[in-house]
Design an enzyme around this catalytic site. Structure first.
Site, PDB file in Angstrom:
ATOM      1  N   ARG A 150       1.330 -11.480   1.970  1.00  0.00           N
ATOM      2  CA  ARG A 150       1.579 -10.373   2.630  1.00  0.00           C
ATOM      3  C   ARG A 150       2.463 -10.385   3.736  1.00  0.00           C
ATOM      4  NH1 ARG A 150      -4.759  -9.550   3.082  1.00  0.00           N
ATOM      5  NH2 ARG A 150      -4.835 -11.880   2.882  1.00  0.00           N
ATOM      6  N   ASN A 178      35.304 -22.107  45.948  1.00  0.00           N
ATOM      7  CA  ASN A 178      35.126 -20.539  45.621  1.00  0.00           C
ATOM      8  C   ASN A 178      36.080 -20.309  44.464  1.00  0.00           C
ATOM      9  OD1 ASN A 178      34.132 -17.905  46.449  1.00  0.00           O
ATOM     10  ND2 ASN A 178      36.107 -17.560  46.338  1.00  0.00           N
TER      11      ASN A 178
HETATM   12  C1  UD1 Z   1     -10.735 -14.587   4.689  1.00  0.00           C
HETATM   13  C2  UD1 Z   1     -12.146 -14.371   4.404  1.00  0.00           C
HETATM   14  C3  UD1 Z   1     -12.638 -13.188   4.771  1.00  0.00           C
HETATM   15  C4  UD1 Z   1     -12.626 -12.906   6.298  1.00  0.00           C
HETATM   16  C5  UD1 Z   1     -11.203 -13.110   6.556  1.00  0.00           C
HETATM   17  C6  UD1 Z   1     -11.109 -13.317   8.251  1.00  0.00           C
HETATM   18  C7  UD1 Z   1     -12.519 -15.664   2.419  1.00  0.00           C
HETATM   19  C8  UD1 Z   1     -12.530 -15.563   0.594  1.00  0.00           C
HETATM   20  N1  UD1 Z   1     -12.514 -14.537   2.704  1.00  0.00           N
HETATM   21  O1  UD1 Z   1      -9.909 -13.557   4.075  1.00  0.00           O
HETATM   22  O2  UD1 Z   1     -14.124 -12.972   4.330  1.00  0.00           O
HETATM   23  O3  UD1 Z   1     -13.120 -11.563   6.705  1.00  0.00           O
HETATM   24  O4  UD1 Z   1     -10.676 -14.298   5.978  1.00  0.00           O
HETATM   25  O5  UD1 Z   1      -9.732 -13.310   8.586  1.00  0.00           O
HETATM   26  O6  UD1 Z   1     -12.297 -16.672   2.788  1.00  0.00           O
HETATM   27  N2  UD1 Z   1      -6.125 -20.671   2.368  1.00  0.00           N
HETATM   28  C9  UD1 Z   1      -5.945 -22.092   2.142  1.00  0.00           C
HETATM   29  N3  UD1 Z   1      -6.046 -22.457   0.894  1.00  0.00           N
HETATM   30  C10 UD1 Z   1      -5.930 -21.358  -0.331  1.00  0.00           C
HETATM   31  C11 UD1 Z   1      -6.275 -19.916   0.428  1.00  0.00           C
HETATM   32  C12 UD1 Z   1      -6.351 -19.626   1.681  1.00  0.00           C
HETATM   33  O7  UD1 Z   1      -5.648 -22.822   2.887  1.00  0.00           O
HETATM   34  O8  UD1 Z   1      -6.151 -21.326  -1.424  1.00  0.00           O
HETATM   35  C13 UD1 Z   1      -5.966 -20.490   3.888  1.00  0.00           C
HETATM   36  C14 UD1 Z   1      -5.096 -19.549   4.440  1.00  0.00           C
HETATM   37  O9  UD1 Z   1      -3.963 -20.151   4.834  1.00  0.00           O
HETATM   38  C15 UD1 Z   1      -5.627 -18.789   5.849  1.00  0.00           C
HETATM   39  C16 UD1 Z   1      -7.039 -18.832   5.300  1.00  0.00           C
HETATM   40  O10 UD1 Z   1      -7.339 -19.905   4.244  1.00  0.00           O
HETATM   41  O11 UD1 Z   1      -5.263 -19.658   6.831  1.00  0.00           O
HETATM   42  C17 UD1 Z   1      -7.588 -17.546   5.088  1.00  0.00           C
HETATM   43  O12 UD1 Z   1      -7.093 -17.286   3.722  1.00  0.00           O
HETATM   44  P1  UD1 Z   1      -6.523 -15.588   3.605  1.00  0.00           P
HETATM   45  O13 UD1 Z   1      -6.030 -15.427   2.317  1.00  0.00           O
HETATM   46  O14 UD1 Z   1      -5.966 -15.318   4.635  1.00  0.00           O
HETATM   47  O15 UD1 Z   1      -8.021 -15.146   3.487  1.00  0.00           O
HETATM   48  P2  UD1 Z   1      -8.394 -13.441   3.986  1.00  0.00           P
HETATM   49  O16 UD1 Z   1      -8.030 -12.391   2.764  1.00  0.00           O
HETATM   50  O17 UD1 Z   1      -7.898 -13.245   5.191  1.00  0.00           O
HETATM   51 CA    CA Z   2      -6.386 -14.059   6.767  1.00  0.00          CA
END
Ligand code: UD1
Ligand code: CA
Length: 471
Positions: A23, A384
């Site tokens: 995103r 200067n």
């Molecule tokens: C996640 C939570 C959601 C919470 C929100 C809070 C899950 C499934 N959902 O959603 O419940 O409300 O955070 O901010 O956990 N990441 C990895 N590997 C992956 C996928 C993600 O390391 O395969 C890391 C991302 O870099 C990030 C974090 O995990 O730092 C969260 O992932 P993101 O995809 O942003 O989850 P959200 O949709 O925000």
């Molecule tokens: Ca997130």
């Protein structure tokens, strides 16, 4: 270590940072996007380190070597080979923590406003409740796209449901999953093995570990926060701007409480790590970025942009741009000066209006007050450089140096063709083009002699009259 400490289970922190950040629409890993001049992941690492865990593991993708560069000593990196979701990322983290038994705190690298106190409070709650998992929650007026906390009739957490998988009724829930947890490692490991990807994104969700733990008979508890700021996640550049604004306000408040007057916090930008001394006044529309330091009792602004600049005490900088330079105590800069890298203004020196200085040293109490370019020059003290002087330092192939001694007074519109040296106490005549060294104490005149054509105006008028009579 106190006796209380020795009873505590050991603590490791896994920080998830491997996500693609789709995103963000960016070629850079999301967690390296900056909040007040610093990668957002660094703030999360700081918060983690502040609870003195035994180990900190940052989970990144295989193609995210750039993250290595910002990991502090003592922070390990675990690689999640395929992005299969947050549950899979924690599994990768636990692999790196093989043999570790104790508590594992899980933080997300995209929640950068969290601080050490917050994380410590979560940890305390986990220890108090002695649960297998403690998850941080908060009630929001607008729960947006966050995961929702589903509770049973007795008020106990039942599960977390992601926004995109939630039913319309579940979307009405305003208590959300913040994404900061503490798990007992030995309980979490088998739960992660049971995760399934039967959700909208086809991912292995860490959030599903909650109901799996409950099903296995473990206790799950919640740490309820009311600090919305701490819980803000960054998924888009819109959220990045919101988080930046919050961090900026925090940094400015810290400066103000330390004795700095900030005339207009709305238009003042400071990066993380910028230092400003007490009784300094920062006027409106000013940026203090990078490793900038401003001393005490200065006035900076309005309209200044400083990046990696060091400014001593009692200096005055007005409507100017300064980069990688040192401005000594009591100096005066601007309005409308451009001070470029490797410039040093020694104590009490001045760079005035429409002055550009690059890679030069201007000595103690020397002045470059108006409309000049000084490049690759060393100017001694109390000299200067008059209005409109230019160091012609570039011949199209190489840059050449100019040396100007102490107590020199150049005339207005002097062009100094480098390489050249002007000795101590020397003068140059206005309009001179200096191509040869000027010995100490002498006056260099390098311009056409003035010639006065007497009676010119009268002869000119007479000629005009004759022409008109002939027509
Ligand atoms: C996640 C939570 C959601 C919470 C929100 C809070 C899950 C499934 N959902 O959603 O419940 O409300 O955070 O901010 O956990 N990441 C990895 N590997 C992956 C996928 C993600 O390391 O395969 C890391 C991302 O870099 C990030 C974090 O995990 O730092 C969260 O992932 P993101 O995809 O942003 O989850 P959200 O949709 O925000
Ligand atoms: Ca997130």
């Amino acid at each position: 270590m106190s006796t209380a400490d020795t009873k505590r289970p050991s603590l490791a922190v896994a920080i998830l940072a491997a996500g693609l950040g789709t995103r963000m629409k960016s070629d850079r890993p999301k967690v390296l996007h900056e909040v007040c001049g610093r990668p957002m992941l660094s703030y999360v690492i700081d918060a983690a380190l502040s609870v003195s865990p035994e180990r900190v593991v940052v989970v990144t993708g295989p193609d995210q070597d750039a993250i290595n560069d910002i990991l502090p000593v003592g922070c390990e990196r675990a690689v999640q080979q395929e992005r299969r979701g947050t549950g899979d990322a924690v599994r990768a983290g636990l692999e790196a923590l093989q043999g570790f038994s104790g508590d594992v705190m899980v933080l997300y690298g995209d929640v950068p406003l969290v601080d050490g106190d917050f994380v410590a409070a979560l940890h305390e709650r986990h220890l108090e409740d002695a649960a297998a998992a403690t998850l941080t929650t908060i009630e929001l007026d607008d729960p947006g796209h966050y995961g929702r906390i589903v509770r049973g009739e007795d008020g106990q957490v039942v599960r977390i449901v992601e926004h995109r998988d939630a039913s319309p009724e579940e979307r009405e829930i305003d208590e959300i999953n913040v994404g900061m947890y503490v798990f007992r490692a030995d309980a979490l490991r088998p739960a992660l093995d049971k995760l399934e990807s039967d959700n909208d994104q086809g991912e292995l969700y860490l959030t599903d570990a909650v109901h799996l733990l409950l099903a296995a008979g473990h206790a799950v508890t919640s740490f309820e926060s009311d600090d919305e700021e701490m819980c803000m996640g960054v998924n888009s550049r819109v959220e990045l701007a919101v988080v930046n604004a919050a961090m900026r306000r925090r940094l400015l408040e810290r400066l103000m409480l330390a004795g700095v007057t900030v005339e207009d916090p709305e238009t003042t930008f400071v990066d993380y790590g910028v230092e400003v001394g007490r009784d300094t006044l920062i006027r409106a529309s000013t940026h203090l970025l990078g490793r900038t330091t401003v001393g005490a009792a200065c006035e900076v602004g309005p309209g200044c942009f400083l990046r990696d600049a060091f400014v001593g005490d009692r200096a005055r900088v007005v409507s100017s741009h300064l980069y990688e330079c040192v401005i000594g105590s009591g100096c005066s800069v601007g309005p409308f000066a451009y001070i470029r890298p490797n410039t040093v203004l020694a104590e009490g020196a001045k760079a005035g209006t429409f002055v550009e200085i690059k890679n030069s040293r201007i000595g103690e109490r020397s002045k470059v007050p108006h409309l000049s370019y000084v490049g690759d020059a060393v100017v001694g003290k109390e000299s200067n450089i008059a209005a409109g002087n230019i160091t012609a330092n570039y011949d199209g192939y190489e840059k050449h140096a100019t040396t100007i001694g102490d107590r020199v007074r150049t005339g207005s519109d002097t062009t100094i063709v480098a390489p050249v040296t002007i000795g101590d106490d020397a003068f140059t005549a206005a309009g001179s083009v200096i191509t040869r060294d000027v010995p100490a104490g002498s006056l260099a005149v390098a311009r056409e002699q003035q010639k006065n054509v007497e009676g010119y105006a009268e002869r000119r008028a007479a000629r005009r009259l004759r022409e008109q009579q002939q027509d």
